[in-house]
Design a protein around this motif. Sequence first.
Motif, PDB file in Angstrom:
ATOM      1  N   UNK A  30       0.944  -1.162   0.054  1.00 50.02           N
ATOM      2  CA  UNK A  30       0.340  -0.135   0.213  1.00 50.02           C
ATOM      3  C   UNK A  30       0.936   1.453   0.112  1.00 50.02           C
ATOM      4  N   UNK A  31       0.722   2.257  -0.710  1.00 60.34           N
ATOM      5  CA  UNK A  31       1.298   4.050  -1.045  1.00 60.34           C
ATOM      6  C   UNK A  31       0.646   4.573  -0.202  1.00 60.34           C
ATOM      7  N   UNK A 132      -1.828   8.377  -1.556  1.00 58.81           N
ATOM      8  CA  UNK A 132      -1.525   9.287  -3.025  1.00 58.81           C
ATOM      9  C   UNK A 132      -2.068   8.675  -4.269  1.00 58.81           C
ATOM     10  N   UNK A 133      -2.173   7.355  -4.787  1.00 61.13           N
ATOM     11  CA  UNK A 133      -2.839   6.439  -5.736  1.00 61.13           C
ATOM     12  C   UNK A 133      -3.367   5.903  -5.216  1.00 61.13           C
ATOM     13  N   UNK A 134      -4.858   6.462  -4.793  1.00 57.51           N
ATOM     14  CA  UNK A 134      -6.269   5.461  -3.519  1.00 57.51           C
ATOM     15  C   UNK A 134      -7.397   6.851  -3.391  1.00 57.51           C
ATOM     16  N   UNK A 135      -8.762   6.334  -4.131  1.00 58.29           N
ATOM     17  CA  UNK A 135      -9.564   6.673  -3.750  1.00 58.29           C
ATOM     18  C   UNK A 135     -10.515   6.484  -2.032  1.00 58.29           C
ATOM     19  N   UNK A 160      -5.034   1.648 -11.000  1.00 56.92           N
ATOM     20  CA  UNK A 160      -4.712   0.331 -11.793  1.00 56.92           C
ATOM     21  C   UNK A 160      -2.963   0.543 -11.951  1.00 56.92           C
ATOM     22  N   UNK A 161      -3.344   1.454 -12.634  1.00 61.90           N
ATOM     23  CA  UNK A 161      -1.712   2.114 -13.664  1.00 61.90           C
ATOM     24  C   UNK A 161      -1.036   1.857 -12.804  1.00 61.90           C
ATOM     25  N   UNK A 162      -1.099   2.204 -11.473  1.00 59.41           N
ATOM     26  CA  UNK A 162       0.449   2.241 -10.348  1.00 59.41           C
ATOM     27  C   UNK A 162       0.015   0.767 -10.010  1.00 59.41           C
ATOM     28  N   UNK A 163      -1.118   0.563 -10.016  1.00 67.20           N
ATOM     29  CA  UNK A 163      -0.663  -0.599  -8.911  1.00 67.20           C
ATOM     30  C   UNK A 163      -0.621  -1.803  -9.095  1.00 67.20           C
TER      31      UNK A 163
END
Length: 459
Positions: A30-31, A132-135, A160-163
């Motif tokens: 988890x970022x 920073x990558x999730x809502x 999804x492009x980051x995960x």
Amino acid sequence: MACLIWLTACNRESENKGTTDPPMDPPNDVVMNAYSFGELQGQMIALNDTFVLNNKTGSVQLEYLYRAYAEPVTFPASGGGTTTLSATAIYAINDMVFVTWHIPSATYGGAICAYRQSGIGRYTFTDRVDFPEADYFELAASENPGDGYYEVFMVGQRDPDASNYVLENHSGAVVTRIDYDFINDEFWEASAKELPLPGPAATDIVAAAAHYFVITGDGSGGSIGGLYQVDRNLGMVEKADQVSIDDGVALIIDPTSQNVNAGINSDATIYALDRSGGNYRISRASVSYDYTTDQTNFVGLSPYSDNSAGPVISPIDDERGDLTWAQGSGAAVSKTDSLIIASGYEGIFEAGSTMGGSFNTATNFGPCLATEFDPSLGVLYYADANDGVRVVAMGAYASGNTLNEYDLIGNFVPPTDNNAGTVLPSTFYIKEIALYRSRNIALATGDAGVYFLQKLNGN
């Protein structure tokens, strides 16, 4: 009856909904960004502002007191300056209030904040973690008293492009757990775990039968939603119904159905709100857990009621929705005509009292994003977006004050006195309402922050 699938297979090519076993990804890193306590000072403002609702002649006056205001979370903006996040969901447990936030734009970014009710009307901002990558759109929490922490589960969507998740049909939906150490008053970042789900977004989560259940959807009435059973450790999706849900909106547990026999079994009834095109509908499922065999009994959702016979509920327009148990005139809380549906632009409806029946029209004071029932007063709090909070008479209040059910008692007004000279936001856009410890209320007002209130009458 919907069929169940287990999401355990490693590879499939077919994408037919409800007939595949999508591959599972292991929980991913988890970022997140964490903060030291010294970096969190000055984000809470004490309030002392009372208002009274007495719009109806002869009715009991309702009195409320603003106690505190939590400033909104901000992120550094790419072009300089800051971006203000929007408060989306509130969950209270014991003396803690957890709030999720997200960037109100096409980009990803969210946060969770923890606030402790440190005394009567006193709140302390204790910790914050950014993602920073999730809502995140909804959350739930449970206490682990032996280890001294709360297990906090958040649902939403991750870029999804980051995960780089490869789960079949996954396009962003995730459920994330992070634990809060209530002895040291801080989130334990090392505990964070995440599990991807099929679909673009997870929209609600409830605890039932020793597990968590998550509903997913796309916010537009599409056909990629589902209901998923996950374990507390987020090791895998254990069971799923990908047939009955198209665009999942909200979940709720029948409060009279929960039964826990320690060491033997635990069971409950789940109600789900979803949309299929422009049609809203309610489905339900009975779930149970056997402690001796470590197995759940979840055989899928059955249709309960819908609005196919009218009234038309439109437009959808990515609007929020909600389910709340509220006692109407002569109705027990277990009856589904006391299950209130917040449907956005069309106000609120009753789920109806007959399997296979239609919704009943309740009232429409304007766009309803969320509701909360106050059993001590017999009133329904109605989040009316830009028009703040409507307070609506339900069975007990209506009969005790010679009013009709769903009569408007009055409106919350924003505070004017902050005890500190700081200018409060001019907007009062209410997205969610939480009632906790019988007398306390929290209002999520999007990018205007969070208000904490106290009832001055009632139990």
